[in-house]
Design a protein around this motif. Structure first.
Motif, PDB file in Angstrom:
ATOM      1  N   GLN A  19       0.840  -1.193   0.000  1.00 48.48           N
ATOM      2  CA  GLN A  19       0.000   0.000   0.000  1.00 48.48           C
ATOM      3  C   GLN A  19       0.878   1.247   0.000  1.00 48.48           C
ATOM      4  O   GLN A  19       2.096   1.156   0.200  1.00 48.48           O
ATOM      5  N   PRO A  20       0.286   2.419  -0.206  1.00 51.97           N
ATOM      6  CA  PRO A  20       1.077   3.651  -0.334  1.00 51.97           C
ATOM      7  C   PRO A  20       1.743   4.071   0.969  1.00 51.97           C
ATOM      8  O   PRO A  20       1.350   3.662   2.054  1.00 51.97           O
ATOM      9  N   PRO A  21       2.756   4.934   0.849  1.00 54.65           N
ATOM     10  CA  PRO A  21       3.457   5.457   2.026  1.00 54.65           C
ATOM     11  C   PRO A  21       2.809   6.734   2.548  1.00 54.65           C
ATOM     12  O   PRO A  21       1.777   7.187   2.053  1.00 54.65           O
ATOM     13  N   GLY A  22       3.458   7.303   3.560  1.00 57.77           N
ATOM     14  CA  GLY A  22       3.066   8.618   4.058  1.00 57.77           C
ATOM     15  C   GLY A  22       1.744   8.625   4.792  1.00 57.77           C
ATOM     16  O   GLY A  22       1.280   7.618   5.333  1.00 57.77           O
ATOM     17  N   ALA A  23       1.106   9.793   4.784  1.00 58.53           N
ATOM     18  CA  ALA A  23      -0.137   9.979   5.532  1.00 58.53           C
ATOM     19  C   ALA A  23      -1.236   9.047   5.035  1.00 58.53           C
ATOM     20  O   ALA A  23      -2.044   8.538   5.822  1.00 58.53           O
ATOM     21  N   GLU A  24      -1.261   8.796   3.717  1.00 55.37           N
ATOM     22  CA  GLU A  24      -2.272   7.894   3.170  1.00 55.37           C
ATOM     23  C   GLU A  24      -2.122   6.496   3.761  1.00 55.37           C
ATOM     24  O   GLU A  24      -3.103   5.860   4.176  1.00 55.37           O
ATOM     25  N   GLY A  25      -0.889   6.012   3.804  1.00 57.50           N
ATOM     26  CA  GLY A  25      -0.643   4.699   4.387  1.00 57.50           C
ATOM     27  C   GLY A  25      -0.955   4.659   5.865  1.00 57.50           C
ATOM     28  O   GLY A  25      -1.506   3.667   6.372  1.00 57.50           O
ATOM     29  N   ASP A  26      -0.598   5.730   6.597  1.00 58.02           N
ATOM     30  CA  ASP A  26      -0.912   5.795   8.033  1.00 58.02           C
ATOM     31  C   ASP A  26      -2.413   5.657   8.260  1.00 58.02           C
ATOM     32  O   ASP A  26      -2.861   4.913   9.144  1.00 58.02           O
ATOM     33  N   ASN A  27      -3.193   6.369   7.479  1.00 55.40           N
ATOM     34  CA  ASN A  27      -4.647   6.326   7.640  1.00 55.40           C
ATOM     35  C   ASN A  27      -5.204   4.954   7.290  1.00 55.40           C
ATOM     36  O   ASN A  27      -6.143   4.469   7.939  1.00 55.40           O
ATOM     37  N   LEU A  28      -4.650   4.321   6.258  1.00 54.75           N
ATOM     38  CA  LEU A  28      -5.094   2.977   5.906  1.00 54.75           C
ATOM     39  C   LEU A  28      -4.816   1.993   7.035  1.00 54.75           C
ATOM     40  O   LEU A  28      -5.646   1.125   7.338  1.00 54.75           O
ATOM     41  N   MET A  29      -3.647   2.104   7.655  1.00 55.96           N
ATOM     42  CA  MET A  29      -3.306   1.231   8.776  1.00 55.96           C
ATOM     43  C   MET A  29      -4.336   1.363   9.892  1.00 55.96           C
ATOM     44  O   MET A  29      -4.854   0.364  10.421  1.00 55.96           O
ATOM     45  N   LYS A  30      -4.631   2.592  10.266  1.00 51.74           N
ATOM     46  CA  LYS A  30      -5.569   2.832  11.364  1.00 51.74           C
ATOM     47  C   LYS A  30      -6.958   2.318  11.024  1.00 51.74           C
ATOM     48  O   LYS A  30      -7.645   1.733  11.874  1.00 51.74           O
ATOM     49  N   THR A  31      -7.372   2.511   9.774  1.00 52.47           N
ATOM     50  CA  THR A  31      -8.696   2.036   9.356  1.00 52.47           C
ATOM     51  C   THR A  31      -8.775   0.514   9.391  1.00 52.47           C
ATOM     52  O   THR A  31      -9.756  -0.066   9.883  1.00 52.47           O
ATOM     53  N   LYS A  32      -7.748  -0.151   8.881  1.00 54.34           N
ATOM     54  CA  LYS A  32      -7.757  -1.614   8.850  1.00 54.34           C
ATOM     55  C   LYS A  32      -7.755  -2.200  10.260  1.00 54.34           C
ATOM     56  O   LYS A  32      -8.439  -3.200  10.526  1.00 54.34           O
ATOM     57  N   LEU A  33      -7.002  -1.600  11.170  1.00 57.06           N
ATOM     58  CA  LEU A  33      -7.013  -2.082  12.550  1.00 57.06           C
ATOM     59  C   LEU A  33      -8.368  -1.849  13.198  1.00 57.06           C
ATOM     60  O   LEU A  33      -8.881  -2.712  13.919  1.00 57.06           O
ATOM     61  N   ALA A  34      -8.969  -0.682  12.948  1.00 53.84           N
ATOM     62  CA  ALA A  34     -10.246  -0.344  13.570  1.00 53.84           C
ATOM     63  C   ALA A  34     -11.380  -1.223  13.067  1.00 53.84           C
ATOM     64  O   ALA A  34     -12.324  -1.520  13.814  1.00 53.84           O
ATOM     65  N   THR A  35     -11.290  -1.666  11.806  1.00 53.59           N
ATOM     66  CA  THR A  35     -12.360  -2.472  11.222  1.00 53.59           C
ATOM     67  C   THR A  35     -12.075  -3.966  11.286  1.00 53.59           C
ATOM     68  O   THR A  35     -12.873  -4.772  10.797  1.00 53.59           O
ATOM     69  N   GLY A  36     -10.940  -4.356  11.871  1.00 54.74           N
ATOM     70  CA  GLY A  36     -10.604  -5.770  11.976  1.00 54.74           C
ATOM     71  C   GLY A  36     -10.190  -6.391  10.669  1.00 54.74           C
ATOM     72  O   GLY A  36     -10.257  -7.616  10.503  1.00 54.74           O
ATOM     73  N   GLU A  37      -9.730  -5.575   9.709  1.00 50.70           N
ATOM     74  CA  GLU A  37      -9.373  -6.072   8.381  1.00 50.70           C
ATOM     75  C   GLU A  37      -7.867  -6.032   8.113  1.00 50.70           C
ATOM     76  O   GLU A  37      -7.434  -6.129   6.971  1.00 50.70           O
ATOM     77  N   MET A  38      -7.071  -5.897   9.174  1.00 48.28           N
ATOM     78  CA  MET A  38      -5.621  -5.839   8.985  1.00 48.28           C
ATOM     79  C   MET A  38      -5.060  -7.191   8.565  1.00 48.28           C
ATOM     80  O   MET A  38      -5.559  -8.248   8.975  1.00 48.28           O
ATOM     81  N   ALA A  39      -4.016  -7.154   7.726  1.00 46.64           N
ATOM     82  CA  ALA A  39      -3.321  -8.377   7.314  1.00 46.64           C
ATOM     83  C   ALA A  39      -2.758  -9.105   8.528  1.00 46.64           C
ATOM     84  O   ALA A  39      -2.570  -8.523   9.596  1.00 46.64           O
ATOM     85  N   ASP A  40      -2.461 -10.390   8.356  1.00 49.69           N
ATOM     86  CA  ASP A  40      -1.986 -11.207   9.484  1.00 49.69           C
ATOM     87  C   ASP A  40      -0.627 -10.745  10.001  1.00 49.69           C
ATOM     88  O   ASP A  40      -0.324 -10.888  11.193  1.00 49.69           O
ATOM     89  N   VAL A  41       0.207 -10.232   9.120  1.00 48.90           N
ATOM     90  CA  VAL A  41       1.488  -9.615   9.481  1.00 48.90           C
ATOM     91  C   VAL A  41       1.579  -8.316   8.698  1.00 48.90           C
ATOM     92  O   VAL A  41       1.231  -8.281   7.510  1.00 48.90           O
ATOM     93  N   PHE A  42       2.006  -7.245   9.335  1.00 49.32           N
ATOM     94  CA  PHE A  42       2.181  -6.006   8.586  1.00 49.32           C
ATOM     95  C   PHE A  42       3.465  -5.297   8.995  1.00 49.32           C
ATOM     96  O   PHE A  42       3.952  -5.449  10.109  1.00 49.32           O
ATOM     97  N   HIS A  43       3.997  -4.555   8.033  1.00 44.08           N
ATOM     98  CA  HIS A  43       5.265  -3.836   8.183  1.00 44.08           C
ATOM     99  C   HIS A  43       4.948  -2.353   8.329  1.00 44.08           C
ATOM    100  O   HIS A  43       4.225  -1.780   7.516  1.00 44.08           O
ATOM    101  N   TYR A  44       5.486  -1.724   9.395  1.00 40.56           N
ATOM    102  CA  TYR A  44       5.120  -0.335   9.666  1.00 40.56           C
ATOM    103  C   TYR A  44       6.226   0.318  10.488  1.00 40.56           C
ATOM    104  O   TYR A  44       7.166  -0.334  10.937  1.00 40.56           O
TER     105      TYR A  44
END
Length: 437
Positions: free
Chosen positions: A74-99
């Motif tokens: 997925q994209p870097p920067g603020a866009e990626g930060d927001n995607l991370m937070k959304t995926k965690l909040a909705t329970g849709e995060m990948a099984d392993v993620f790099h951040y």
């Protein structure tokens, strides 16, 4: 440009290779009775990070036929930060993620959202700086992927040898070396490249380990609005930049020179010292390979040698969300452990290319590592390092690079620049909703 070691990100899905490997494993009866577990690894789309991630996935699946790993980016920067937070909040995060590690990780509420990895076999291998930036008081959540880099002074060793100079350990010694180089008249004592304004920040950012040496609580108190750049010891960095300018130690074209010019000057001996991130060694290796052995590194000196430390930017890390459970959790833990195995370390060395030491003793720099890397390693070995401020506090004002250009150009006095930066960070802290601001 922020000095943050931003996570590398992107949008590739490893599909065909994963399915082929998975089908082969099933047909061969590999794993637990032929059954396979499928997990997803999320990383970023920048290079060489995406390539390294795919190599890691391929190597892991070759050694673990009972697991299929799908790679997503997925994209870097603020866009990626927001995607991370959304995926965690909705329970849709990948099984392993790099951040990111450090303050950006803390913004993900790791105690609430991540799996504590402190019981893993590799956990005790982390250096203390790394453990600090992937932990809370309640757990340790990340495994490093990649190496460190430092904010430091990169220097031309042949100039030092020719003039009989020794690596300085305090500010007075550094300034004495600069004067000797100026007197010799063959090179600019200090390279500055304000045409790329982000490079002007190193006098301040690379000094932070020296601030921590004098006031270990500075970062926490700064975040609580109880410490200020207008006061010592943080003010000293602005004063040092002003002093170096007023002494006439900068290259004549410092106002317009670019980062690439700085690399050329350092490599060819047109300049003696370049306060910069040690990742610049990769640029020297690419553009001036014959000069790579001529470049060394030392910590930006504090006023007192006893306070001189190396400021370190820590690598990003791999994490597991607490929505990963059961067989997927066990597979995810195995995947992270593999990243710190001999094969995982090889991929990091060959594809990611080290810009500093590893933060785990499970991985080692190659035997032919450049002097810039081995010089930085000596500070790690001596315990004379500290994380950059951005790993310990979420507050970094957007105008620092403009302010340090002004201070380093004689446009604004150091005290005024530091006070202006305190105002700059106040605005950002209020936007973040931090208490006390």
């Amino acid at each position: 440009m922020s000095m943050r070691l931003g996570a590398r990100k992107g949008s590739v899905v490893l599909a065909a290779a994963a399915l082929v490997a998975g089908m082969a494993a099933c047909s061969s009866g590999g794993g637990s009775g032929g059954d396979q577990v499928e997990i997803t690894f999320l990383t970023q789309n920048g290079e060489p990070g995406a390539t390294a991630a795919q190599e890691l996935v391929d190597a892991f699946m070759a050694a673990n036929e009972d697991v299929v790993v799908n790679l997503e980016t997925q994209p870097p920067g603020a866009e990626g930060d927001n995607l991370m937070k959304t995926k965690l909040a909705t329970g849709e995060m990948a099984d392993v993620f790099h951040y990111n590690s450090g303050s950006l990780l803390q913004a993900l509420n790791p105690d609430q959202n991540l799996v504590d990895l402190s019981d893993q076999e590799w956990a005790d291998s982390l250096v203390e700086d790394m453990r600090t930036v992937v932990s809370t008081d309640n757990g340790m959540y990340g495994a490093p992927w990649g190496t460190t880099q430092a904010g430091a002074v990169m220097y031309n060793k042949p100039i030092y040898e020719e003039l009989g100079l020794e690596v300085p350990t305090d500010w007075a010694g550094f300034m004495a070396n600069n004067q000797a180089i100026l007197d010799a008249g063959t090179a600019a004592p200090i390279i500055q490249t304000y045409g790329d304004t982000w490079t002007s920040q190193l006098f301040v950012l690379a000094d932070f380990a020296n601030v921590t040496a004098q006031d270990p609580d500075w970062a926490a108190e700064y975040t609580a609005h109880n410490r200020f750049y207008a006061d010592q010891p943080a003010l000293q960095a602005f004063e040092n930049q002003q002093e170096a300018f007023e002494a006439g130690y900068f290259n004549e074209d410092f106002a317009s020179a670019l980062y690439d010019d700085g690399i050329r000057m350092l490599a060819t001996g047109e300049g003696a010292h370049y306060p910069i991130l040690t990742g610049a060694g990769a640029a020297v290796a690419q553009n001036y390979p014959d000069n790579l052995q001529d470049i060394g590194v030392f910590a930006l000196p504090a006023q007192d040698a006893a306070d001189t430390r190396l400021t370190v930017w820590l690598p990003n890390a791999m994490y597991i969300p607490n929505t990963t459970e059961g067989e997927e959790l066990e597979a995810a833990q195995r995947f992270i452990a593999f990243a710190l195995s001999e094969e995982g370390c090889r991929i990091q060395n060959e594809v990611l290319v080290p810009s500093g030491p590893f933060t785990t003793d499970l991985c080692e720099l190659p035997e032919d590592a450049a002097p810039t890397l081995t010089d930085v390693q000596t500070y790690f070995d001596a315990g004379l390092t500290s994380p950059a401020l951005e790993f310990l506090s979420p507050i970094k004002g957007p105008s620092l690079e403009q302010i340090t250009v002004e201070v380093g150009s004689g446009i604004r006095p150091a005290a005024d620049g530091a006070a202006l930066y305190d105002v700059d960070v106040e605005k950002q802290a209020q936007q973040l909703g931090l208490e006390g601001w």
